[in-house]
Design an enzyme around this catalytic site. Structure first.
Site, PDB file in Angstrom:
ATOM      1  N   GLY A  55       2.086  26.135  -4.626  1.00 13.81           N
ATOM      2  CA  GLY A  55       3.539  26.268  -4.491  1.00 13.81           C
ATOM      3  C   GLY A  55       4.208  25.094  -5.184  1.00 13.81           C
ATOM      4  CB  CYS A  60      28.606  15.970  13.004  1.00 17.17           C
ATOM      5  SG  CYS A  60      30.129  16.265  12.126  1.00 17.17           S
ATOM      6  CE1 TYR A 101       8.278  18.805   6.936  1.00 15.67           C
ATOM      7  CE2 TYR A 101       9.549  18.972   4.912  1.00 15.67           C
ATOM      8  CZ  TYR A 101       8.865  19.578   5.947  1.00 15.67           C
ATOM      9  OH  TYR A 101       8.764  20.943   5.982  1.00 15.67           O
ATOM     10  CE1 TYR A 124       7.187  25.131   0.905  1.00 15.92           C
ATOM     11  CE2 TYR A 124       6.471  23.348  -0.523  1.00 15.92           C
ATOM     12  CZ  TYR A 124       6.204  24.528   0.141  1.00 15.92           C
ATOM     13  OH  TYR A 124       4.966  25.109   0.024  1.00 15.92           O
ATOM     14  NE  ARG A 182       9.991  18.599   0.749  1.00 15.56           N
ATOM     15  CZ  ARG A 182       9.442  17.462   0.439  1.00 15.56           C
ATOM     16  NH1 ARG A 182      10.116  16.579  -0.283  1.00 15.56           N
ATOM     17  NH2 ARG A 182       8.221  17.164   0.815  1.00 15.56           N
TER      18      ARG A 182
HETATM   19  N1  LLP Z   1      -0.741  28.652   1.061  1.00 16.65           N
HETATM   20  C1  LLP Z   1      -0.417  28.570   2.374  1.00 16.65           C
HETATM   21  C2  LLP Z   1      -1.135  29.411   3.324  1.00 16.65           C
HETATM   22  C3  LLP Z   1       0.578  27.676   2.798  1.00 16.65           C
HETATM   23  O1  LLP Z   1       0.875  27.584   4.089  1.00 16.65           O
HETATM   24  C4  LLP Z   1       1.258  26.878   1.840  1.00 16.65           C
HETATM   25  C5  LLP Z   1       2.313  25.948   2.252  1.00 16.65           C
HETATM   26  C6  LLP Z   1       0.911  27.022   0.477  1.00 16.65           C
HETATM   27  C7  LLP Z   1      -0.104  27.917   0.121  1.00 16.65           C
HETATM   28  C8  LLP Z   1       1.568  26.245  -0.619  1.00 16.65           C
HETATM   29  O2  LLP Z   1       1.391  24.883  -0.469  1.00 16.65           O
HETATM   30  P1  LLP Z   1       1.930  23.897  -1.628  1.00 16.65           P
HETATM   31  O3  LLP Z   1       1.105  24.166  -2.857  1.00 16.65           O
HETATM   32  O4  LLP Z   1       3.357  24.200  -1.846  1.00 16.65           O
HETATM   33  O5  LLP Z   1       1.712  22.552  -1.051  1.00 16.65           O
HETATM   34  N2  LLP Z   1       8.184  22.410   3.767  1.00 16.65           N
HETATM   35  C9  LLP Z   1       7.156  21.433   3.478  1.00 16.65           C
HETATM   36  C10 LLP Z   1       5.922  22.061   2.917  1.00 16.65           C
HETATM   37  C11 LLP Z   1       5.334  23.140   3.816  1.00 16.65           C
HETATM   38  C12 LLP Z   1       4.112  23.791   3.220  1.00 16.65           C
HETATM   39  C13 LLP Z   1       3.743  25.005   3.983  1.00 16.65           C
HETATM   40  N3  LLP Z   1       2.627  25.748   3.460  1.00 16.65           N
HETATM   41  C14 LLP Z   1       7.726  20.380   2.531  1.00 16.65           C
HETATM   42  O6  LLP Z   1       8.913  20.446   2.199  1.00 16.65           O
HETATM   43  O7  LLP Z   1       7.035  19.448   2.161  1.00 16.65           O
END
Ligand code: LLP
Length: 412
Positions: free
Chosen positions: A276, A339, A313, A367, A309
Site C-alpha cells: 500500500g 477544538c 500515531y 492513509y 496520522r
Molecule cells: N495487507 C493488509 C492485510 C493490511 O492490513 C495492510 C495495511 C496492507 C496490506 C498494506 O500495508 P502497507 O503496505 O500500506 O504498509 N493507517 C496506518 C496504516 C495502517 C495499515 C493497515 N494495514 C498509517 O497511517 O500508518
C-alpha cells in the site's frame, strides 16, 4: 524519485506550480502526481522476474477511483478489505482474478458479492470465518477460493497500532493445529478451494528481516501441507514496506522482491504481495493555508479531520512553504482549527511563514484522504491529480449539502 520539487523558488508537482493549484481550487486540497503513481506501481510490477508473481495494491491506503484506474493499468491487482473497496476496484475494470479480500470481519453481504464476482481469494482470518464462507458458497451453489492468513508471531517493529503479526494481534490464525485442520477441511469441501497461505506482519517496515522470517514460517506450513498431499497455488507475503517520511532509508520494492523471489526459487507456489504505502505515500501532498499566526503556532486551514496520522500515531510529515526561498527560519507548531489539542499537523517545524502563505504537507498519499472525516462538521478536501502540465479534479470538495444529505428532523 520525487515529483514534488522547487523550480525557481516555487514548489511544483510535475510541471504545475502548486501555488496556482491552491489559487484555483482552494485549500485544503490533496494533490497527487500521476507520474509518481505509475513509477511506484511499476517499481513492483517491473521488479518481478517471475511472470506469475503479483502485487495487489492495498486499496485502503489510497482509494480514489482515478488513481485506482492508473494502478490497475500499471499491472497491479488489488488487496481489498470491504465490499466498498470491492465495488471501487470492479468499477475501474480490475480483473477479479487479481483481487484478494483481507480483513477480520467480513459480512455475509460482502462475502456473497466477492464469491459472485469470482475473486482470486479470501484471506481467511479465523476458524469461524472459514465456515461462514463455506456456508455462503453452499447457499450460492458456488466454490469460494480461500487462503488461510497465518499469524506468524513476528514483531515487524514500528508503531504499536500498525503492527499486525504478533501473537495477541487480532489478525490471522496463530495455532498451527487450527491452520492444518482448516486446510484439511477446505481441501475436502465441495464449496471451498484452498489456494494459498497468507501473512501480513505490519506497516512502515524498515528492514527485510521480518519478511525473511515470515517467509520461512509460511514455507514450513506449506511443506506440512504438501506432506498431507495438499498443494497450494500461491503464498501471499502481505504488504508493509516502509517509506521515507524524514530521512529514513527503507529497503526498495526491488530489494524486497529480489529477496523473496530468490527464496521462492525452490518452490512451486507463486508469490503475491499486498503493498500500500510504498506505492501511494510519496505521490501526494496536502496544501493548506496559514490563516493566523499566534506565538509559535501556525494556525492553518487543514486539521486532524483532513490528515489524522499526526494526531493518531504522532506521525511526522515534512511541511514545506510553497515559497522555497526560506531565510528567517523559526520553529512552529502547525495546528488546525479543530477544538482539541491533538489537532496538530506538525510540531517544531522549521519554516519561514507569514499569514496567507500556502504550505505543503508532504508524503500524504497513503492513509491521508482515506482517513479523513467530517469531525467538527468540516467538509473533506478536494483531490486533484496532476499529469504533466494538466490539472484534474478527481474528487470534488464536499459541500454542506453533501454533509447534511442523509440527516432528517424527527418530524420529517
Ligand atoms: N495487507 C493488509 C492485510 C493490511 O492490513 C495492510 C495495511 C496492507 C496490506 C498494506 O500495508 P502497507 O503496505 O500500506 O504498509 N493507517 C496506518 C496504516 C495502517 C495499515 C493497515 N494495514 C498509517 O497511517 O500508518
Amino acid at each position: 524519485m520525487n515529483n514534488f520539487e522547487y523550480i525557481s523558488g516555487s514548489l511544483f508537482c510535475e510541471d504545475v506550480d502548486l501555488l496556482a493549484v491552491a489559487n484555483e481550487y482552494g485549500t485544503p486540497a490533496y494533490v497527487y502526481s500521476k507520474d509518481a503513481i505509475i513509477k511506484n506501481a511499476k517499481s513492483y510490477v517491473d521488479s518481478f522476474t517471475n511472470s506469475t508473481s503479483l502485487a495487489c495494491f492495498a486499496v485502503k491506503s489510497l482509494s480514489n477511483l482515478s488513481i485506482l484506474k492508473i494502478i490497475n493499468d500499471s499491472g497491479c491487482g488489488f488487496d481489498i478489505v470491504s465490499g466498498g473497496e470491492l465495488q471501487r476496484v470492479l468499477s475501474v475494470g480490475a480483473d477479479p482474478q487479481k483481487i484478494i479480500f483481507s480483513g477480520v470481519g467480513k459480512s455475509k453481504e460482502e462475502i456473497k458479492e466477492a464469491i459472485k464476482n469470482k475473486i482470486l481469494s479470501f484471506n481467511v482470518e479465523s476458524v469461524s470465518e472459514l465456515y461462514k464462507i463455506e456456508n455462503i458458497a453452499k447457499e450460492l451453489d458456488a466454490i469460494a477460493s480461500i487462503s488461510i492468513r497465518i499469524n506468524p508471531d513476528i514483531d515487524s517493529g514500528g508503531h504499536d497500532y500498525i503492527t499486525t503479526g504478533r501473537k495477541g494481534d487480532k489478525f490471522g490464525i496463530s495455532s498451527t493445529e487450527d491452520i492444518l485442520s482448516l486446510c484439511k477441511h477446505a481441501s475436502s469441501s465441495s464449496n471451498l478451494k484452498l489456494v494459498g497461505l497468507a501473512c501480513h506482519i505490519g506497516s512502515q517496515i524498515m528492514s527485510l528481516d521480518g519478511y525473511e522470517k515470515s517467509a520461512n514460517k509460511v514455507f514450513e506450513l506449506a511443506d506440512k501441507l504438501l506432506e498431507l498431499g495438499i498443494s497450494l497455488e500461491f503464498l501471499d507475503m502481505g504488504g508493509g514496506l516502509g517509506v521515507s517520511y524524514e530521512d529514513e532509508n527503507p529497503p526498495s520494492p526491488k530489494e524486497l522482491i529480489a529477496l523473496l523471489e530468490n527464496k521462492f526459487l525452490e518452490r512451486n507456489e507463486r508469490l503475491i504481495l499486498e503493498p500500500g504505502r510504498s506505492i501511494s505515500a510519496n505521490t501526494g501532498v496536502l496544501l493548506t493555508k496559514v490563516e493566523f499566526i499566534k506565538e509559535n503556532f501556525l494556525i492553518v486551514d487543514a486539521a486532524m479531520n483532513d490528515l489524522l496520522r499526526p494526531a493518531l500515531y504522532k506521525a511526522v510529515h515534512t511541511i514545506s512553504n510553497l515559497k522555497g526561498d526560506q531565510k528567517n527560519l523559526k520553529r512552529w507548531n502547525v495546528v488546525g482549527p479543530v477544538c482539541e489539542s491533538s489537532d496538530f499537523l506538525g510540531k517544531n517545524v522549521e519554516l519561514e511563514a507569514v499569514e496567507g502563505d500556502i504550505l505543503a504537507i508532504r508524503n500524504v498519499g497513503a492513509y491521508g484522504f482515506v482517513m479523513a472525516s467530517n469531525y467538527n462538521s468540516r467538509l473533506r478536501p478536494c483531490e486533484i491529480l496532476i499529469d504533466g502540465d494538466k490539472t484534474k479534479i478527481v474528487r470534488k470538495r464536499e459541500s454542506m449539502d453533501d454533509l447534511l444529505a442523509l440527516e432528517r428532523f424527527t418530524d420529517d
